[in-house]
Enzyme design. Structure first.
Site, PDB file in Angstrom:
ATOM      1  N   ASN A   9       3.838  17.748 -53.731  1.00 50.15           N
ATOM      2  CA  ASN A   9       4.566  16.837 -52.852  1.00 50.15           C
ATOM      3  C   ASN A   9       5.945  17.444 -52.602  1.00 50.15           C
ATOM      4  O   ASN A   9       6.818  17.365 -53.458  1.00 50.15           O
ATOM      5  CB  ASN A   9       4.682  15.460 -53.534  1.00 50.15           C
ATOM      6  CG  ASN A   9       5.472  14.479 -52.690  1.00 50.15           C
ATOM      7  OD1 ASN A   9       5.814  14.757 -51.544  1.00 50.15           O
ATOM      8  ND2 ASN A   9       5.780  13.309 -53.268  1.00 50.15           N
ATOM      9  N   TRP A  10       6.084  18.061 -51.438  1.00 46.69           N
ATOM     10  CA  TRP A  10       7.352  18.745 -51.147  1.00 46.69           C
ATOM     11  C   TRP A  10       8.472  17.754 -50.844  1.00 46.69           C
ATOM     12  O   TRP A  10       9.626  18.137 -50.792  1.00 46.69           O
ATOM     13  CB  TRP A  10       7.181  19.689 -49.947  1.00 46.69           C
ATOM     14  CG  TRP A  10       6.373  20.917 -50.233  1.00 46.69           C
ATOM     15  CD1 TRP A  10       5.698  21.218 -51.390  1.00 46.69           C
ATOM     16  CD2 TRP A  10       6.159  22.028 -49.348  1.00 46.69           C
ATOM     17  NE1 TRP A  10       5.083  22.437 -51.267  1.00 46.69           N
ATOM     18  CE2 TRP A  10       5.342  22.960 -50.023  1.00 46.69           C
ATOM     19  CE3 TRP A  10       6.578  22.323 -48.043  1.00 46.69           C
ATOM     20  CZ2 TRP A  10       4.940  24.161 -49.443  1.00 46.69           C
ATOM     21  CZ3 TRP A  10       6.165  23.514 -47.460  1.00 46.69           C
ATOM     22  CH2 TRP A  10       5.366  24.425 -48.160  1.00 46.69           C
ATOM     23  N   LYS A  11       8.132  16.522 -50.543  1.00 45.83           N
ATOM     24  CA  LYS A  11       9.123  15.521 -50.131  1.00 45.83           C
ATOM     25  C   LYS A  11       9.926  16.068 -48.943  1.00 45.83           C
ATOM     26  O   LYS A  11       9.369  16.799 -48.117  1.00 45.83           O
ATOM     27  CB  LYS A  11       9.991  15.114 -51.316  1.00 45.83           C
ATOM     28  CG  LYS A  11       9.147  14.711 -52.535  1.00 45.83           C
ATOM     29  CD  LYS A  11       9.914  14.080 -53.626  1.00 45.83           C
ATOM     30  CE  LYS A  11       8.969  13.738 -54.777  1.00 45.83           C
ATOM     31  NZ  LYS A  11       9.627  13.024 -55.852  1.00 45.83           N
ATOM     32  N   HIS A  97       4.087   6.045 -51.946  1.00 48.94           N
ATOM     33  CA  HIS A  97       4.900   6.724 -52.961  1.00 48.94           C
ATOM     34  C   HIS A  97       6.052   5.799 -53.356  1.00 48.94           C
ATOM     35  O   HIS A  97       6.572   5.045 -52.528  1.00 48.94           O
ATOM     36  CB  HIS A  97       5.428   8.047 -52.393  1.00 48.94           C
ATOM     37  CG  HIS A  97       6.071   8.895 -53.438  1.00 48.94           C
ATOM     38  ND1 HIS A  97       7.356   8.681 -53.867  1.00 48.94           N
ATOM     39  CD2 HIS A  97       5.580   9.924 -54.171  1.00 48.94           C
ATOM     40  CE1 HIS A  97       7.641   9.566 -54.823  1.00 48.94           C
ATOM     41  NE2 HIS A  97       6.578  10.330 -55.026  1.00 48.94           N
ATOM     42  N   GLU A  99       9.064   6.294 -53.722  1.00 49.14           N
ATOM     43  CA  GLU A  99      10.274   6.432 -52.895  1.00 49.14           C
ATOM     44  C   GLU A  99      10.134   5.649 -51.591  1.00 49.14           C
ATOM     45  O   GLU A  99      11.106   5.114 -51.070  1.00 49.14           O
ATOM     46  CB  GLU A  99      10.545   7.926 -52.637  1.00 49.14           C
ATOM     47  CG  GLU A  99      11.059   8.605 -53.903  1.00 49.14           C
ATOM     48  CD  GLU A  99      10.673  10.063 -54.064  1.00 49.14           C
ATOM     49  OE1 GLU A  99      10.284  10.695 -53.071  1.00 49.14           O
ATOM     50  OE2 GLU A  99      10.747  10.573 -55.205  1.00 49.14           O
ATOM     51  N   GLU A 169       2.200   7.158 -61.040  1.00 50.42           N
ATOM     52  CA  GLU A 169       3.505   7.807 -61.143  1.00 50.42           C
ATOM     53  C   GLU A 169       4.516   6.815 -61.694  1.00 50.42           C
ATOM     54  O   GLU A 169       5.079   6.012 -60.930  1.00 50.42           O
ATOM     55  CB  GLU A 169       3.970   8.281 -59.767  1.00 50.42           C
ATOM     56  CG  GLU A 169       3.025   9.263 -59.119  1.00 50.42           C
ATOM     57  CD  GLU A 169       3.765  10.175 -58.155  1.00 50.42           C
ATOM     58  OE1 GLU A 169       3.703  11.382 -58.366  1.00 50.42           O
ATOM     59  OE2 GLU A 169       4.424   9.675 -57.238  1.00 50.42           O
ATOM     60  N   GLY A 175      11.188  12.844 -60.958  1.00 49.33           N
ATOM     61  CA  GLY A 175      12.421  13.585 -60.677  1.00 49.33           C
ATOM     62  C   GLY A 175      13.465  13.473 -61.770  1.00 49.33           C
ATOM     63  O   GLY A 175      14.616  13.851 -61.581  1.00 49.33           O
ATOM     64  N   SER A 215       7.405  14.444 -63.104  1.00 46.82           N
ATOM     65  CA  SER A 215       7.879  15.612 -63.858  1.00 46.82           C
ATOM     66  C   SER A 215       6.756  16.449 -64.466  1.00 46.82           C
ATOM     67  O   SER A 215       6.895  16.954 -65.580  1.00 46.82           O
ATOM     68  CB  SER A 215       8.890  15.178 -64.934  1.00 46.82           C
ATOM     69  OG  SER A 215      10.002  14.562 -64.327  1.00 46.82           O
ATOM     70  N   GLY A 236       6.075  17.002 -57.786  1.00 44.78           N
ATOM     71  CA  GLY A 236       7.217  17.087 -56.875  1.00 44.78           C
ATOM     72  C   GLY A 236       8.005  18.361 -57.108  1.00 44.78           C
ATOM     73  O   GLY A 236       7.633  19.441 -56.647  1.00 44.78           O
ATOM     74  N   GLY A 237       9.076  18.249 -57.868  1.00 46.63           N
ATOM     75  CA  GLY A 237      10.019  19.358 -58.075  1.00 46.63           C
ATOM     76  C   GLY A 237       9.355  20.692 -58.391  1.00 46.63           C
ATOM     77  O   GLY A 237       9.699  21.718 -57.791  1.00 46.63           O
TER      78      GLY A 237
HETATM   79  P1  PGA Z   1       8.471  15.019 -59.705  1.00 42.72           P
HETATM   80  O1  PGA Z   1       7.939  14.117 -58.506  1.00 42.72           O
HETATM   81  O2  PGA Z   1       7.353  15.933 -60.103  1.00 42.72           O
HETATM   82  O3  PGA Z   1       9.653  15.766 -59.145  1.00 42.72           O
HETATM   83  O4  PGA Z   1       8.858  14.098 -60.813  1.00 42.72           O
HETATM   84  C1  PGA Z   1       6.617  13.632 -58.493  1.00 42.72           C
HETATM   85  C2  PGA Z   1       6.396  12.791 -57.263  1.00 42.72           C
HETATM   86  O5  PGA Z   1       7.294  12.028 -56.893  1.00 42.72           O
HETATM   87  O6  PGA Z   1       5.325  12.864 -56.628  1.00 42.72           O
END
Ligand code: PGA
Length: 258
Positions: A9-11, A97, A99, A169, A175, A215, A236-237
């Site tokens: 997930n590049w966001k 998601h 967010e 999640e 994050g 994470s 994500g990251g």
């Molecule tokens: P993260 O994000 O790996 O940076 O914690 C995961 C996500 O939000 O899909």
């Protein structure tokens, strides 16, 4: 046989050229996936066509949108419909998601509509659920996640729910560098599977892929993916760094559950 998936997930990160370079580096690792293993790149809308053509020749490498709108079409400036995604060959979409829930106030009901539209256009939703820290601290996480699933997914027929990918999640792990322990992840994933079983029966529950997100990195992927009810990760990251994500794909491959 349920799918095992490493989803990136590049966001809202990376310029176009940086995105292309990252994809090139990951694909150059030439990791051949097992029959039911998939790598999915959830990239920003403007990069979907480029990403789709990058992965076109690679078996079980796929592309996903990070969001879609809950209406079919019309005067909704700036939104992207499932029909549009389908028309450019996008077969997966992240829905709900945390967010999006947090910053754009997406409700369980609205997400139910998005899930329905995705399926209508042959797009597999990667449906995200998970509790905030305050909910976990009060011990309410199981009920909280059960409500998210019931209100957004349980209108689906057994044939449809089988094809959904669920991503658990925990919001407190996204994050933040904090990962749920393997015990916490396995416990919640088993809980999610049991809720699906309660509603749809054992056979269907066994078919649904449940990814862990929050994470995930090269150093913890192997252990997390080893849990019996964890079918991969939404990353994500760590998906923005080729070396990290390549190791995560390798961890998935080594953990093939036959
Ligand atoms: P993260 O994000 O790996 O940076 O914690 C995961 C996500 O939000 O899909």
């Amino acid at each position: 046989m349920r799918k095992q998936i490493a989803a990136a997930n590049w966001k809202m990160n990376l310029g176009y050229q940086q995105g292309e370079k990252l994809l090139d580096e990951i694909l150059a690792a030439d990791i051949h996936l097992g029959l039911s293993q998939y790598v999915i790149f959830a990239v920003p809308f403007p990069y979907l066509i480029m990403t789709r053509s990058e992965v076109e020749e690679e078996k079980n490498y796929e592309v996903a949108a990070q969001n879609c709108y809950d209406q079919r079409s019309g005067a909704f400036t700036g939104e992207v419909s499932c029909e549009m995604l389908h028309s450019i060959g996008v077969n997966y979409c992240i829905v709900g998601h945390s967010e999006r829930r947090q910053y754009f106030n997406e409700s369980n009901k609205q997400l139910a509509d998005k899930v329905g539209l995705c399926l209508e256009y042959f797009i597999t939703p990667i449906f995200c659920c998970g509790e905030a820290l305050s909910v976990r601290e009060s011990g309410g996480q199981n009920d909280f996640v059960a409500t998210q699933l019931k209100e957004s997914l349980f209108h689906l027929s057994p044939e449809k729910i089988k094809d959904i990918i669920i991503a658990y999640e925990p919001v407190w792990a996204i994050g933040t560098g904090k990962t749920a322990s393997t015990a916490q992840a396995q416990e919640m994933h088993a809980h999610i599977r049991s809720i699906i079983k309660g509603h749809y029966g054992q056979a269907i529950a066994e078919e649904v892929s449940i990814l862990y997100g929050g994470s995930v990195k090269a150093s913890n992927a192997k252990e997390l993916f080893h849990c019996p009810d964890v079918d991969g990760g939404l990353v994500g990251g760590a998906s923005l760094m080729s070396a990290e994500f390549i190791e995560i794909i390798r961890a998935l491959k080594r953990n093939a559950k036959l």
